[in-house]
Design a protein around this motif. Structure first.
Motif, PDB file in Angstrom:
ATOM      1  N   ARG A  59     -33.922  -3.413 -20.093  1.00  0.00           N
ATOM      2  CA  ARG A  59     -33.964  -3.658 -21.533  1.00  0.00           C
ATOM      3  C   ARG A  59     -33.630  -5.115 -21.822  1.00  0.00           C
ATOM      4  O   ARG A  59     -34.243  -5.749 -22.682  1.00  0.00           O
ATOM      5  N   GLN A  60     -32.626  -5.638 -21.116  1.00  0.00           N
ATOM      6  CA  GLN A  60     -32.221  -7.022 -21.321  1.00  0.00           C
ATOM      7  C   GLN A  60     -33.384  -7.981 -21.071  1.00  0.00           C
ATOM      8  O   GLN A  60     -33.621  -8.906 -21.857  1.00  0.00           O
ATOM      9  N   ASP A 100     -34.279  -0.810 -31.128  1.00  0.00           N
ATOM     10  CA  ASP A 100     -34.829   0.094 -30.121  1.00  0.00           C
ATOM     11  C   ASP A 100     -35.942   0.948 -30.730  1.00  0.00           C
ATOM     12  O   ASP A 100     -35.746   1.565 -31.783  1.00  0.00           O
ATOM     13  N   THR A 115     -25.935  -3.664 -21.423  1.00  0.00           N
ATOM     14  CA  THR A 115     -26.617  -2.496 -21.994  1.00  0.00           C
ATOM     15  C   THR A 115     -27.088  -2.715 -23.425  1.00  0.00           C
ATOM     16  O   THR A 115     -27.900  -1.947 -23.928  1.00  0.00           O
ATOM     17  N   ASP A 116     -26.533  -3.726 -24.092  1.00  0.00           N
ATOM     18  CA  ASP A 116     -27.065  -4.086 -25.409  1.00  0.00           C
ATOM     19  C   ASP A 116     -26.837  -5.571 -25.626  1.00  0.00           C
ATOM     20  O   ASP A 116     -26.166  -6.254 -24.834  1.00  0.00           O
ATOM     21  N   ASP A 117     -27.412  -6.092 -26.686  1.00  0.00           N
ATOM     22  CA  ASP A 117     -27.356  -7.529 -26.929  1.00  0.00           C
ATOM     23  C   ASP A 117     -25.995  -7.980 -27.417  1.00  0.00           C
ATOM     24  O   ASP A 117     -25.607  -9.133 -27.206  1.00  0.00           O
ATOM     25  N   GLN A 170     -29.508  -4.797 -34.005  1.00  0.00           N
ATOM     26  CA  GLN A 170     -28.441  -5.774 -33.843  1.00  0.00           C
ATOM     27  C   GLN A 170     -28.990  -7.119 -34.287  1.00  0.00           C
ATOM     28  O   GLN A 170     -30.135  -7.467 -34.003  1.00  0.00           O
ATOM     29  N   THR A 223     -28.670   0.037 -33.442  1.00  0.00           N
ATOM     30  CA  THR A 223     -29.569  -1.095 -33.684  1.00  0.00           C
ATOM     31  C   THR A 223     -30.197  -0.865 -35.062  1.00  0.00           C
ATOM     32  O   THR A 223     -30.212   0.271 -35.540  1.00  0.00           O
TER      33      THR A 223
END
Length: 398
Positions: free
Chosen positions: A84-85, A107, A189-191, A166, A164
């Motif tokens: 995802r990153q 997402d 795992t997320d921004d 974000q 999200t």
């Protein structure tokens, strides 16, 4: 006077969604009559403060993506990465030439994001530079060790569930992603986590409990049931139309050009099947009839294709927050024979309305040589439409 901030959005849709079970990538499955990715993108595409929506997709999904989001404005899709990153980084680089001030990263598996959440995200990014939507944790959380034993109970009042979109200042989050790539860090795992690693302070703003991520088959089943429960006003409408024969070499029937020895005498293209369906849908909406919306006295409808009328009626349902559950049309004529064309007509109606073909029925009968249809002076059609609208205290969906 300072110029308004330019906001872009990235829709992350390159994942495979294996935990959602069989049926292909979850973002391309339907929920509530629309694909998950269409629902996730639509709020951004229609938001007045978002000037560009950048999809990030798996390169194998180009065709299915285009079909799933037909009708939405967006940037040319860019290919995602292994994680995802990496996909978000690809989306940021694709947007760099557009020079947005703020970017929202969302997402595709969150199809219930609202315009209000998007507005709060834009405002939060403008004030803080980095912010995520968050909702309180309602259950008690346990920290569990390798043996399965509870090691700690975090204070629930300090815990939040991150969602999200974000939101970030574009140049800041792009720089953070570039630094992570240079340093070989690909495990965020997320921004927000990446932003924290880069030394940014990440604020929170009010999220939405309905803005959940679809992950498992149970998530799909639960949300499908929730959407259906919201559309509790179930209505049925009927329609009827008839046109006499005149000179010509074809007939338009249910959106299909059918060769024939006669044509229709009509102001538009005379498609009795589609006209009956339009009346059925408008009747279910208690919204007049085809003549009140498209008066035959208006020259602009002279020779008009009837698929425009049907699409208009479908859009009237959508504008009320509703869905069409079933369409049925019965053609009454001696000739042409409808049976060999039945599935072609069903497919054309499905195409015009955006329905699955399993929700469209086309039938035919004769009048046993009785009346004007029996004498082959024209064709008649009856239709019914079942729609679902949100229920409210007024008793009608609006």
């Amino acid at each position: 006077m300072p110029r308004p901030e330019r906001t872009a959005a990235i829709l992350v849709a390159a994942g495979r969604g294996l935990r959602a079970g069989a049926g292909g990538p979850k973002q391309y499955r339907e929920i509530g009559g629309q694909t998950v990715i269409f629902r996730a993108m639509e709020a951004f595409c229609r938001h007045p403060d978002v000037f560009a929506v950048q999809p990030v997709v798996n390169p194998d999904d180009a065709a299915i993506f285009n079909e799933a989001v037909a009708g939405l404005r967006h940037q040319p899709p860019t290919n995602g990465g292994v994680t995802r990153q990496a996909s978000v980084h690809a989306g940021l680089e694709a947007l760099a030439a557009e020079k947005p001030d703020i970017v929202l990263i969302h997402d595709a598996a969150r199809p219930f994001v609202t315009s209000a959440v998007i507005s709060r995200a834009i405002d939060a990014a403008g004030r803080t530079g980095a912010a995520v939507p968050a909702i309180p944790v309602t259950d008690t959380i346990k920290q569990v060790g390798d043996t399965g034993n509870v090691e700690a109970t975090p204070e629930r009042a300090r815990l939040r569930i991150a969602q999200t979109p974000q939101a970030f200042r574009f140049d800041v989050i792009l720089d953070a992603h570039r630094r992570a790539a240079r340093d070989g860090r690909s495990d965020f795992t997320d921004d927000a986590a990446l932003a924290e690693w880069a030394g940014l302070t990440v604020a929170t703003f009010e999220g939405d409990p309905a803005n959940m991520k679809l992950t498992t088959p149970e998530d799909f089943a639960r949300e499908e049931a929730r959407l259906a429960a919201q559309l509790g006003d179930i209505r049925t409408g009927t329609g009827y139309d008839v046109h006499a024969f005149g000179d010509g070499d074809h007939l338009m029937l249910c959106g299909v050009r059918v060769p024939h020895v006669r044509g229709f005498l009509a102001h538009s293209d005379g498609d009795v099947g589609l006209h009956a369906l339009v009346d059925a849908i408008l009747g279910a909406l208690a919204d007049g009839d085809i003549g009140s919306h498209f008066p035959p006295s208006d020259p602009q409808w002279k020779g008009a294709a009837s698929d425009k009328f049907l699409k208009y009626a479908v859009d009237r349902v959508a504008a009320r927050g509703g869905r069409i559950a079933n369409l049925e049309v019965t053609m009454i004529c001696e000739r042409p024979k409808i049976g060999p064309l039945r599935d072609t007509m069903r497919a054309r109606i499905a195409e015009i309305t955006g329905l699955n073909i399993s929700r469209v029925a086309v039938k035919a009968t004769t009048s046993e040589r009785l009346g004007f249809t029996g004498r082959e002076e024209g064709i008649a059609a009856t239709a019914s439409a079942t729609i679902r609208l949100p229920w409210n205290d007024k008793g009608w969906g609006e």
